[in-house]
Design a protein around this motif. Structure first.
Motif, PDB file in Angstrom:
ATOM      1  N   SER A  53     -10.113 -95.516  -5.524  1.00  0.00           N
ATOM      2  CA  SER A  53     -11.422 -96.138  -5.305  1.00  0.00           C
ATOM      3  C   SER A  53     -11.912 -96.667  -6.656  1.00  0.00           C
ATOM      4  CB  SER A  53     -12.396 -95.088  -4.772  1.00  0.00           C
ATOM      5  OG  SER A  53     -13.652 -95.659  -4.511  1.00  0.00           O
ATOM      6  N   CYS A 156     -28.497 -94.525  13.164  1.00  0.00           N
ATOM      7  CA  CYS A 156     -29.364 -95.025  12.091  1.00  0.00           C
ATOM      8  C   CYS A 156     -30.707 -95.520  12.600  1.00  0.00           C
ATOM      9  CB  CYS A 156     -28.676 -96.146  11.325  1.00  0.00           C
ATOM     10  SG  CYS A 156     -27.360 -95.536  10.289  1.00  0.00           S
ATOM     11  N   ARG A 195     -11.322 -93.726   1.307  1.00  0.00           N
ATOM     12  CA  ARG A 195     -11.734 -94.686   0.274  1.00  0.00           C
ATOM     13  C   ARG A 195     -12.700 -95.736   0.808  1.00  0.00           C
ATOM     14  NH1 ARG A 195      -8.511 -99.583  -0.584  1.00  0.00           N
ATOM     15  NH2 ARG A 195      -8.517-100.239  -2.772  1.00  0.00           N
ATOM     16  N   GLN A 260     -15.842 -96.515  10.621  1.00  0.00           N
ATOM     17  CA  GLN A 260     -16.430 -97.820  10.968  1.00  0.00           C
ATOM     18  C   GLN A 260     -15.523 -98.972  10.571  1.00  0.00           C
ATOM     19  OE1 GLN A 260     -19.948 -99.118   8.904  1.00  0.00           O
ATOM     20  NE2 GLN A 260     -19.003 -99.018   6.885  1.00  0.00           N
ATOM     21  N   GLY A 262     -16.436-101.750   8.752  1.00  0.00           N
ATOM     22  CA  GLY A 262     -17.614-102.172   7.982  1.00  0.00           C
ATOM     23  C   GLY A 262     -17.864-103.664   7.978  1.00  0.00           C
ATOM     24  N   ASN A 300     -26.751-101.547   3.252  1.00  0.00           N
ATOM     25  CA  ASN A 300     -25.983-102.412   2.358  1.00  0.00           C
ATOM     26  C   ASN A 300     -26.923-103.472   1.779  1.00  0.00           C
ATOM     27  OD1 ASN A 300     -24.482-105.035   1.916  1.00  0.00           O
ATOM     28  ND2 ASN A 300     -22.779-103.628   2.112  1.00  0.00           N
ATOM     29  N   ALA A 360     -25.364 -97.588  14.316  1.00  0.00           N
ATOM     30  CA  ALA A 360     -24.386 -97.316  15.369  1.00  0.00           C
ATOM     31  C   ALA A 360     -25.018 -97.428  16.738  1.00  0.00           C
ATOM     32  CB  ALA A 360     -23.781 -95.935  15.175  1.00  0.00           C
TER      33      ALA A 360
HETATM   34  N1  CO8 Z   1     -12.599 -98.971  -3.944  1.00  0.00           N
HETATM   35  C1  CO8 Z   1     -11.917-100.087  -4.217  1.00  0.00           C
HETATM   36  N2  CO8 Z   1     -11.508-100.955  -3.267  1.00  0.00           N
HETATM   37  C2  CO8 Z   1     -11.838-100.686  -1.996  1.00  0.00           C
HETATM   38  C3  CO8 Z   1     -12.551 -99.548  -1.637  1.00  0.00           C
HETATM   39  C4  CO8 Z   1     -12.944 -98.650  -2.680  1.00  0.00           C
HETATM   40  N3  CO8 Z   1     -13.643 -97.540  -2.427  1.00  0.00           N
HETATM   41  N4  CO8 Z   1     -12.740 -99.539  -0.298  1.00  0.00           N
HETATM   42  C5  CO8 Z   1     -12.153-100.639   0.178  1.00  0.00           C
HETATM   43  N5  CO8 Z   1     -11.593-101.350  -0.835  1.00  0.00           N
HETATM   44  C6  CO8 Z   1     -10.841-102.605  -0.770  1.00  0.00           C
HETATM   45  C7  CO8 Z   1     -10.252-102.815   0.607  1.00  0.00           C
HETATM   46  O1  CO8 Z   1      -9.000-102.191   0.694  1.00  0.00           O
HETATM   47  C8  CO8 Z   1     -10.154-104.326   0.679  1.00  0.00           C
HETATM   48  O2  CO8 Z   1      -9.000-104.757  -0.011  1.00  0.00           O
HETATM   49  P1  CO8 Z   1      -8.157-106.033   0.537  1.00  0.00           P
HETATM   50  O3  CO8 Z   1      -9.099-107.201   0.446  1.00  0.00           O
HETATM   51  O4  CO8 Z   1      -7.020-106.072  -0.408  1.00  0.00           O
HETATM   52  O5  CO8 Z   1      -7.802-105.702   1.957  1.00  0.00           O
HETATM   53  C9  CO8 Z   1     -11.363-104.804  -0.122  1.00  0.00           C
HETATM   54  O6  CO8 Z   1     -11.743-103.701  -0.963  1.00  0.00           O
HETATM   55  C10 CO8 Z   1     -12.515-105.197   0.766  1.00  0.00           C
HETATM   56  O7  CO8 Z   1     -12.786-104.145   1.726  1.00  0.00           O
HETATM   57  P2  CO8 Z   1     -13.851-104.241   2.875  1.00  0.00           P
HETATM   58  O8  CO8 Z   1     -13.585-105.461   3.686  1.00  0.00           O
HETATM   59  O9  CO8 Z   1     -13.931-102.936   3.598  1.00  0.00           O
HETATM   60  O10 CO8 Z   1     -15.184-104.396   1.977  1.00  0.00           O
HETATM   61  P3  CO8 Z   1     -16.572-105.015   2.337  1.00  0.00           P
HETATM   62  O11 CO8 Z   1     -16.871-106.060   1.354  1.00  0.00           O
HETATM   63  O12 CO8 Z   1     -16.725-105.333   3.778  1.00  0.00           O
HETATM   64  O13 CO8 Z   1     -17.553-103.760   2.008  1.00  0.00           O
HETATM   65  C11 CO8 Z   1     -18.793-102.038   3.178  1.00  0.00           C
HETATM   66  C12 CO8 Z   1     -17.426-102.529   2.705  1.00  0.00           C
HETATM   67  C13 CO8 Z   1     -19.630-101.690   1.963  1.00  0.00           C
HETATM   68  C14 CO8 Z   1     -18.581-100.804   4.021  1.00  0.00           C
HETATM   69  C15 CO8 Z   1     -19.498-103.160   3.982  1.00  0.00           C
HETATM   70  O14 CO8 Z   1     -18.627-103.710   4.932  1.00  0.00           O
HETATM   71  C16 CO8 Z   1     -20.732-102.681   4.708  1.00  0.00           C
HETATM   72  O15 CO8 Z   1     -21.662-102.171   4.126  1.00  0.00           O
HETATM   73  N6  CO8 Z   1     -20.799-102.904   6.020  1.00  0.00           N
HETATM   74  C17 CO8 Z   1     -21.924-102.507   6.842  1.00  0.00           C
HETATM   75  C18 CO8 Z   1     -21.916-101.034   6.991  1.00  0.00           C
HETATM   76  C19 CO8 Z   1     -23.010-100.533   7.851  1.00  0.00           C
HETATM   77  O16 CO8 Z   1     -24.116-101.024   7.913  1.00  0.00           O
HETATM   78  N7  CO8 Z   1     -22.707 -99.489   8.535  1.00  0.00           N
HETATM   79  C20 CO8 Z   1     -23.667 -98.873   9.341  1.00  0.00           C
HETATM   80  C21 CO8 Z   1     -23.351 -97.470   9.324  1.00  0.00           C
HETATM   81  S1  CO8 Z   1     -24.760 -96.553   9.604  1.00  0.00           S
HETATM   82  C22 CO8 Z   1     -24.773 -95.874  11.196  1.00  0.00           C
HETATM   83  O17 CO8 Z   1     -25.389 -96.342  12.122  1.00  0.00           O
HETATM   84  C23 CO8 Z   1     -24.015 -94.656  11.404  1.00  0.00           C
HETATM   85  C24 CO8 Z   1     -24.966 -93.487  11.385  1.00  0.00           C
HETATM   86  C25 CO8 Z   1     -24.244 -92.224  11.292  1.00  0.00           C
HETATM   87  C26 CO8 Z   1     -24.438 -91.531  10.000  1.00  0.00           C
HETATM   88  C27 CO8 Z   1     -23.135 -91.076   9.496  1.00  0.00           C
HETATM   89  C28 CO8 Z   1     -23.187 -90.131   8.340  1.00  0.00           C
HETATM   90  C29 CO8 Z   1     -21.859 -89.776   7.767  1.00  0.00           C
END
Ligand code: CO8
Length: 373
Positions: A53, A156, A195, A260, A262, A300, A360
């Motif tokens: 990460s 959420c 990650r 998720q 994301g 986000n 969610a």
């Molecule tokens: N470090 C480095 N690189 C990473 C990491 C990391 N930690 N993680 C992923 N990457 C890489 C991936 O492998 C990918 O690489 P490649 O392009 O080579 O495939 C690249 O980075 C891009 O990955 P993503 O497409 O996943 O990255 P995003 O730009 O989409 O960002 C986010 C990820 C931050 C998760 C973003 O998509 C986001 O915020 N989305 C919305 C999330 C959201 O609103 N979720 C709501 C959840 S809340 C809810 O309702 C649930 C409630 C329940 C609570 C739960 C408690 C636990």
């Protein structure tokens, strides 16, 4: 019919904070150990090596810099990767109720309310720590309230759904004062070995007092309108349940913790939520220039930037759409309430804002408010 208002809010912030660097160090160390343990399978092409990460990715992709947790040592220990939250005996208050009561006491003190003046308690949160008795009933007992109490879970969006439910009780005459609490120990259901999501969530509790206007203290917040929406999606899921109790700590049980897609969430929720806020503004006759502030769900920074821009018609300043995500991370239902709690003290009578949640389900909720004299 009584008109409902928000008379006070309260916040409990856990004592420990974890920086992105600390979280990344533990995940990377866990990853190196895992890759070493599975070196043969990885070399044979049977397993894929896990990747590190990075602090830069987390900050750029989400806007999160740190998060608060109720227990830190287990989360940052690469051999554990989960919080140590020991089970408590039934005679002791449960941890979820304890943090909810702490937030509730602040809200009650601000509104000058004693427990016995509260007619109903709603515990609205993403994950209750047990099936029953309801957490809300335990909170009710701890603050000395009478009446009734129950739990509800809309992930959420739990807080905005809870506010509308409480407002409806007030309108219907079932209650004059409703306490709605959002204890969110997200660290208990987050996979810290994943990650893609290990950095997203933090712990917190918030409380909101919803009261009939005729009993509320001066300077409350009139609820101008609430609107709720759900639309089924598998893109945010947690399959943990009483019918499938696999040990949630292992990688094999990944779907028994938060999972998720994301990027899909980002793409689908932004238009859904901006359209919902806009149509509710049309219904209530509120123009973008009438809105002083948007207290948005804190998932986000990029999502909030886009939603606020679509609604306001220009890029929102920090004053128009404040961020708490940087220090609290995503705290599920509590996020928009933390933003409202921390960034509403400067409102003058007649000024308007919107509390908005999404998550969610999908689920989304809006609560338009106006500062009263
Ligand atoms: N470090 C480095 N690189 C990473 C990491 C990391 N930690 N993680 C992923 N990457 C890489 C991936 O492998 C990918 O690489 P490649 O392009 O080579 O495939 C690249 O980075 C891009 O990955 P993503 O497409 O996943 O990255 P995003 O730009 O989409 O960002 C986010 C990820 C931050 C998760 C973003 O998509 C986001 O915020 N989305 C919305 C999330 C959201 O609103 N979720 C709501 C959840 S809340 C809810 O309702 C649930 C409630 C329940 C609570 C739960 C408690 C636990």
């Amino acid at each position: 019919m009584s008109r409902p208002v928000i008379s006070a809010t309260g916040l409990y912030t856990p004592p420990h904070s974890i920086s992105n660097a600390e979280l990344v160090t533990s995940l990377n160390s866990w990853t190196d150990n895992w890759n070493a343990e599975h070196a043969d399978e990885i070399a044979a092409g049977k397993l894929e090596a896990k990747q590190h990460s990075s602090v830069e990715f987390i900050e750029k992709a989400s806007g999160i810099k740190s998060r608060f947790v109720v227990e830190k040592s287990g989360v940052i220990d690469p051999k554990v990767m989960r919080p140590y939250i020991p089970e408590r005996p039934n005679e002791q208050i449960s941890v979820l109720a304890e943090i909810a009561v702490s937030a509730a006491r602040e809200a009650m003190a601000k509104a000058g309310r004693e427990g016995r003046e509260i007619d109903a308690v709603i515990c609205a949160a993403s994950n209750m720590q047990r099936a029953y008795p309801a957490m809300a009933v335990e909170v009710q007992a701890a603050i000395g309230a009478e009446g009734f109490a129950f739990d509800m879970n809309v992930a959420c969006s739990s807080a905005t759904f809870g506010i509308q439910t409480a407002a409806d009780f007030v309108r219907a005459g079932h209650a004059k004062t409703v306490l709605m609490v959002n204890p969110e120990i997200c660290s208990g259901h987050l996979n810290f070995t994943d990650r893609d999501s290990h950095f997203i969530f933090g712990d917190v509790a918030t409380a909101v007092l919803i009261e009939a206007e005729d009993v509320a203290p001066r300077g409350s917040w009139s609820i101008l309108g609430t609107h709720l929406k759900t639309q089924f999606s598998n893109n945010i899921r947690n399959n943990f349940g009483f019918l499938n109790r696999a040990d949630p700590s292992g990688v094999g049980a990944r779907d028994k913790l938060f999972v998720q897609e994301g990027r899909k969430v980002f793409k689908e929720v932004v238009p859904m939520v901006s359209a919902m806020i806009q149509s509710e503004m049309d219904r209530l006759g509120i123009r973008p220039s009438d809105l002083k502030r948007m207290w948005l769900h804190q998932a986000n920074a990029g999502m909030n930037r886009l939603i606020a821009e679509r609604v306001l018609g220009h890029e929102a300043s920090e004053n128009e759409s404040p961020t708490v995500l940087d220090t609290y991370a995503n705290t599920s239902s509590a996020g928009s309430i933390i933003a409202f709690h921390k960034h509403s003290g400067d409102f003058r009578p007649g000024e308007k804002g919107v509390i908005c949640s999404f998550g969610a389900g999908y689920s989304a909720g809006t609560v338009f408010v106006e500062k009263a004299a």
